[in-house]
Structures are given as C-alpha cells and as structure tokens.
Design a protein around this motif. Sequence first.
Motif, PDB file in Angstrom:
ATOM      1  N   GLU A   5     115.135 -35.356  36.013  1.00  0.00           N
ATOM      2  CA  GLU A   5     114.671 -34.018  36.355  1.00  0.00           C
ATOM      3  C   GLU A   5     113.342 -33.645  35.723  1.00  0.00           C
ATOM      4  O   GLU A   5     112.797 -32.613  36.016  1.00  0.00           O
ATOM      5  CB  GLU A   5     115.743 -33.003  35.940  1.00  0.00           C
ATOM      6  CG  GLU A   5     117.011 -33.092  36.729  1.00  0.00           C
ATOM      7  CD  GLU A   5     116.880 -32.605  38.155  1.00  0.00           C
ATOM      8  OE1 GLU A   5     117.852 -32.714  38.903  1.00  0.00           O
ATOM      9  OE2 GLU A   5     115.812 -32.130  38.545  1.00  0.00           O
ATOM     10  N   CYS A  53     124.301 -33.656  44.449  1.00  0.00           N
ATOM     11  CA  CYS A  53     122.952 -33.146  44.673  1.00  0.00           C
ATOM     12  C   CYS A  53     122.915 -32.118  45.801  1.00  0.00           C
ATOM     13  O   CYS A  53     123.360 -32.403  46.912  1.00  0.00           O
ATOM     14  CB  CYS A  53     122.040 -34.313  45.015  1.00  0.00           C
ATOM     15  SG  CYS A  53     120.409 -33.855  45.625  1.00  0.00           S
ATOM     16  N   TYR A 184     116.328 -23.799  39.602  1.00  0.00           N
ATOM     17  CA  TYR A 184     115.700 -24.837  38.777  1.00  0.00           C
ATOM     18  C   TYR A 184     114.553 -24.253  37.962  1.00  0.00           C
ATOM     19  O   TYR A 184     114.315 -24.663  36.818  1.00  0.00           O
ATOM     20  CB  TYR A 184     115.200 -25.984  39.660  1.00  0.00           C
ATOM     21  CG  TYR A 184     116.301 -26.880  40.136  1.00  0.00           C
ATOM     22  CD1 TYR A 184     116.633 -28.035  39.449  1.00  0.00           C
ATOM     23  CD2 TYR A 184     117.020 -26.574  41.289  1.00  0.00           C
ATOM     24  CE1 TYR A 184     117.657 -28.870  39.878  1.00  0.00           C
ATOM     25  CE2 TYR A 184     118.054 -27.389  41.730  1.00  0.00           C
ATOM     26  CZ  TYR A 184     118.366 -28.540  41.025  1.00  0.00           C
ATOM     27  OH  TYR A 184     119.393 -29.352  41.448  1.00  0.00           O
ATOM     28  N   ARG A 237     127.057 -24.138  44.022  1.00  0.00           N
ATOM     29  CA  ARG A 237     126.823 -24.603  42.654  1.00  0.00           C
ATOM     30  C   ARG A 237     126.538 -23.463  41.684  1.00  0.00           C
ATOM     31  O   ARG A 237     126.368 -23.709  40.486  1.00  0.00           O
ATOM     32  CB  ARG A 237     125.647 -25.599  42.662  1.00  0.00           C
ATOM     33  CG  ARG A 237     126.007 -26.933  43.308  1.00  0.00           C
ATOM     34  CD  ARG A 237     124.796 -27.705  43.822  1.00  0.00           C
ATOM     35  NE  ARG A 237     125.212 -28.997  44.357  1.00  0.00           N
ATOM     36  CZ  ARG A 237     125.772 -29.181  45.552  1.00  0.00           C
ATOM     37  NH1 ARG A 237     125.971 -28.134  46.355  1.00  0.00           N
ATOM     38  NH2 ARG A 237     126.133 -30.380  45.957  1.00  0.00           N
ATOM     39  N   VAL A 241     127.756 -24.168  37.860  1.00  0.00           N
ATOM     40  CA  VAL A 241     126.655 -24.796  37.121  1.00  0.00           C
ATOM     41  C   VAL A 241     125.536 -23.831  36.759  1.00  0.00           C
ATOM     42  O   VAL A 241     125.228 -23.633  35.585  1.00  0.00           O
ATOM     43  CB  VAL A 241     126.060 -25.978  37.923  1.00  0.00           C
ATOM     44  CG1 VAL A 241     124.828 -26.535  37.216  1.00  0.00           C
ATOM     45  CG2 VAL A 241     127.091 -27.081  38.101  1.00  0.00           C
ATOM     46  N   TYR A 242     124.907 -23.221  37.742  1.00  0.00           N
ATOM     47  CA  TYR A 242     123.649 -22.518  37.499  1.00  0.00           C
ATOM     48  C   TYR A 242     123.815 -21.294  36.591  1.00  0.00           C
ATOM     49  O   TYR A 242     122.954 -21.006  35.764  1.00  0.00           O
ATOM     50  CB  TYR A 242     122.990 -22.114  38.821  1.00  0.00           C
ATOM     51  CG  TYR A 242     122.704 -23.253  39.754  1.00  0.00           C
ATOM     52  CD1 TYR A 242     122.301 -24.501  39.274  1.00  0.00           C
ATOM     53  CD2 TYR A 242     122.838 -23.109  41.140  1.00  0.00           C
ATOM     54  CE1 TYR A 242     122.043 -25.552  40.136  1.00  0.00           C
ATOM     55  CE2 TYR A 242     122.581 -24.152  42.006  1.00  0.00           C
ATOM     56  CZ  TYR A 242     122.186 -25.381  41.502  1.00  0.00           C
ATOM     57  OH  TYR A 242     121.935 -26.410  42.360  1.00  0.00           O
ATOM     58  N   HIS A 245     124.629 -23.159  32.900  1.00  0.00           N
ATOM     59  CA  HIS A 245     123.748 -24.284  32.571  1.00  0.00           C
ATOM     60  C   HIS A 245     122.278 -23.936  32.747  1.00  0.00           C
ATOM     61  O   HIS A 245     121.443 -24.327  31.927  1.00  0.00           O
ATOM     62  CB  HIS A 245     124.142 -25.457  33.463  1.00  0.00           C
ATOM     63  CG  HIS A 245     123.461 -26.743  33.148  1.00  0.00           C
ATOM     64  ND1 HIS A 245     123.553 -27.359  31.911  1.00  0.00           N
ATOM     65  CD2 HIS A 245     122.680 -27.560  33.921  1.00  0.00           C
ATOM     66  CE1 HIS A 245     122.864 -28.493  31.939  1.00  0.00           C
ATOM     67  NE2 HIS A 245     122.328 -28.631  33.144  1.00  0.00           N
ATOM     68  N   HIS A 284     127.446 -34.099  37.174  1.00  0.00           N
ATOM     69  CA  HIS A 284     126.023 -34.438  37.270  1.00  0.00           C
ATOM     70  C   HIS A 284     125.177 -33.564  36.346  1.00  0.00           C
ATOM     71  O   HIS A 284     124.462 -34.062  35.475  1.00  0.00           O
ATOM     72  CB  HIS A 284     125.498 -34.294  38.697  1.00  0.00           C
ATOM     73  CG  HIS A 284     124.006 -34.437  38.749  1.00  0.00           C
ATOM     74  ND1 HIS A 284     123.386 -35.656  38.587  1.00  0.00           N
ATOM     75  CD2 HIS A 284     123.020 -33.523  38.849  1.00  0.00           C
ATOM     76  CE1 HIS A 284     122.068 -35.479  38.609  1.00  0.00           C
ATOM     77  NE2 HIS A 284     121.832 -34.191  38.770  1.00  0.00           N
ATOM     78  N   TYR A 285     125.248 -32.277  36.525  1.00  0.00           N
ATOM     79  CA  TYR A 285     124.350 -31.396  35.792  1.00  0.00           C
ATOM     80  C   TYR A 285     124.600 -31.429  34.286  1.00  0.00           C
ATOM     81  O   TYR A 285     123.666 -31.519  33.485  1.00  0.00           O
ATOM     82  CB  TYR A 285     124.485 -29.963  36.301  1.00  0.00           C
ATOM     83  CG  TYR A 285     123.858 -29.720  37.653  1.00  0.00           C
ATOM     84  CD1 TYR A 285     122.527 -29.316  37.766  1.00  0.00           C
ATOM     85  CD2 TYR A 285     124.590 -29.883  38.826  1.00  0.00           C
ATOM     86  CE1 TYR A 285     121.950 -29.072  39.001  1.00  0.00           C
ATOM     87  CE2 TYR A 285     124.028 -29.656  40.072  1.00  0.00           C
ATOM     88  CZ  TYR A 285     122.702 -29.245  40.153  1.00  0.00           C
ATOM     89  OH  TYR A 285     122.133 -29.016  41.379  1.00  0.00           O
ATOM     90  N   TYR A 286     125.860 -31.359  33.891  1.00  0.00           N
ATOM     91  CA  TYR A 286     126.159 -31.241  32.465  1.00  0.00           C
ATOM     92  C   TYR A 286     126.021 -32.556  31.712  1.00  0.00           C
ATOM     93  O   TYR A 286     125.789 -32.562  30.503  1.00  0.00           O
ATOM     94  CB  TYR A 286     127.561 -30.653  32.276  1.00  0.00           C
ATOM     95  CG  TYR A 286     127.619 -29.174  32.554  1.00  0.00           C
ATOM     96  CD1 TYR A 286     127.093 -28.253  31.645  1.00  0.00           C
ATOM     97  CD2 TYR A 286     128.171 -28.683  33.740  1.00  0.00           C
ATOM     98  CE1 TYR A 286     127.134 -26.888  31.904  1.00  0.00           C
ATOM     99  CE2 TYR A 286     128.220 -27.318  34.001  1.00  0.00           C
ATOM    100  CZ  TYR A 286     127.697 -26.430  33.082  1.00  0.00           C
ATOM    101  OH  TYR A 286     127.730 -25.069  33.338  1.00  0.00           O
ATOM    102  N   HIS A 289     121.643 -33.803  32.310  1.00  0.00           N
ATOM    103  CA  HIS A 289     120.606 -32.965  31.698  1.00  0.00           C
ATOM    104  C   HIS A 289     120.825 -32.844  30.191  1.00  0.00           C
ATOM    105  O   HIS A 289     121.178 -31.793  29.667  1.00  0.00           O
ATOM    106  CB  HIS A 289     120.611 -31.569  32.333  1.00  0.00           C
ATOM    107  CG  HIS A 289     120.299 -31.568  33.786  1.00  0.00           C
ATOM    108  ND1 HIS A 289     120.570 -30.485  34.591  1.00  0.00           N
ATOM    109  CD2 HIS A 289     119.752 -32.503  34.598  1.00  0.00           C
ATOM    110  CE1 HIS A 289     120.195 -30.758  35.836  1.00  0.00           C
ATOM    111  NE2 HIS A 289     119.699 -31.973  35.857  1.00  0.00           N
TER     112      HIS A 289
END
Length: 341
Positions: A5, A53, A184, A237, A241-242, A245, A284-286, A289
Amino acid sequence: MASDEHSKGGVYSVPGKEFTRDTKYIDDRITADGSSGWPVEAGRYRLVAARACPWANRTLIVRRLLGLEDAISVGLPGPTHDADSWTFDLDPGGVDPVLGIPRIKDAYLKRFPDYQKGITVPAIVDIPSGEVVTNDFPQITLDFSSQWRRFHRDGAPDLYPERLRDEMDDVMQRVYTEVNNGVYRCGFAGSQEAYDAAYDRLFVALDWLEELLTDRRYLMGEQITEADVRLFTTLARFDPVYHGHFKTNRNKLTEMPALWGYARDLYQTPGFGDTIDFQQIKAHYYVVHKDINPSGIIPKGPDLSGWLTAHGREQLGGRPFGDGTPPPPVRADEQPPSWVH
C-alpha cells in the motif's frame, strides 16, 4: 488493490503529505472486434481477483451479475501477501491450477520483464501466453458490460445504460474520489492536517449519499447499475475495517439509516453479498498494513448478522435488475468460505 500500500503496489503515503494513489495501470483492453490486439474469446482469459480487495470485488460482482462465469474463469489469491505480490496460497500447493504460477507477479513479469509499477488485482491474464493483459480496474468492469455482450446470460441487467452514462460517470467519479479512495486518504494520511482534511471530505460525501438515497432505491434511480457496484464494495468494508483501521470514525455505517438500508438491500441481492468474505477482508487489512496495525491482530467484531436483517427498501419501488432477472445461485466452488448468509 496494491500489493504494497505504500510503494510499488500502487499507492503512496508521504509523511506530512496527503495520500496519493498511483493510477498508472496497464490500460490494454479486451474488445469484441479484436482491434486492441486482445479479442474477446470465451475460455481464453483468467480474472485474478482477491476477495479482500474492494477494487477486485467489483469484478467478481459484475462477472456474477452478467453471467460470465463460463466465459471468464477466476483465480482467487488469499487475503494476505508479502510486499512482493498477491499469492495463490488458497490453492493446492500454493499454485493457481490454470495459470500454474504461485503469485500474480509472475504473469506481470512474463509480459514485462522489467515491470516497475504496481502488482495489483484485479488483473486479467491471457491463459495461452501466461501474460497479464490489463489491471485497469475501472475499465475492466465497463468492458464486461460492453465488450462481452455475446456471452452475457439471458436476463443479464444493463449495468451501464446508454441514456444514463453522462450522469453515471459524474456520480461514479465523485464516489471514487471522495468515498472509494477517500477512506484510503484517511487511513494513509501522512500528517494530522492531511487526515483532518481527508476525514472532512469523506463525510461530506457520505452525507450527500445519505440524502440522495433517502428517497431513491439505487444511485441512478430504480435499478442497479455499475455505480451501485462501485459504492457497495466500500460500504461492505466500512464497519469491519475502515471505521477503526482507517480512523473513519465519525459514525458507523449502521448509524446512517439510508446508506445502511441501501447496503443491506444490495448485500441481500444475488450477485453482491455472495461475493463477500468478511473474514478475508479483515485479515487483509489488519495483517498486511503493519505500519497501521503493527501487532497484526485481527478484531473479532463487529457483529455481522445485521447484514441479513430486513431493510425495507422495497417501499421505494424499482426493480433491481430492470427488465432482467437475478443471476442463478453462486456456484459451489466459488462460494466465499466465510459468506454470511
């Protein structure tokens, strides 16, 4: 989504600066008349699209809605990867069974040995040569609608109606810059000032969408279009997530009545929720990143059962598929492992 990223994977975050996404994609197209050098042919191409994704998730939804499963096969990388590439770690032996490669990077380097840009998904690979054709995600789904028509299922919806395109393009552009990319911009802000500005921009756009969707069922009116696909993958998401995170925490999606009802309406529509795997999304995100979440700990929450509750959006009228019909049930071998249904 990028394989890294922050650098070669397609996005940049510089300390003290606003997040900027690298949009230098391979812009080759697969066309019905073959004028691009890549003719539409059933069975020739493989879509590589990680469920985690949001950009790849769009292609999985459109492929389902249009009924292109027999024409375009799909390869599904796992949710986590190293800084080098998405890998086929979910497949036996860690190798894609059709392409015969362990990572999507191999298809990029097969065509471009000195490739220096982002190794991203979604990507379409030419099976005979093993070479990547395109990773231009906004164009891929539009071409599924326009160039692959002879392989659409009977009853496939028109996701990019000619009469709505000018208005749709404007809506999709705002959704992309302010919402899809806006989360993002918050998550990878390089300073407090950049984050504050990104946060304000994001919620101005979400408030606009909340108002717009209060009295219309879908973004363009009475039926699903490409615009809804593009917004949905970000909304799915948002709370998992957002909100935490990426620090987009003015409120949760579940606290915005119109958007939450709209998101549930789509999730419960064949072709949308049956492409979603919340566990892969969170993993994926946690995990990937590390700069944002150094521990790699994946949160247990939130409670996802609400996605299946009544949304009441039918009272706004409309027909999800217009004059078309819903896609058939998702194939057993393409069901998300942690699909909430």
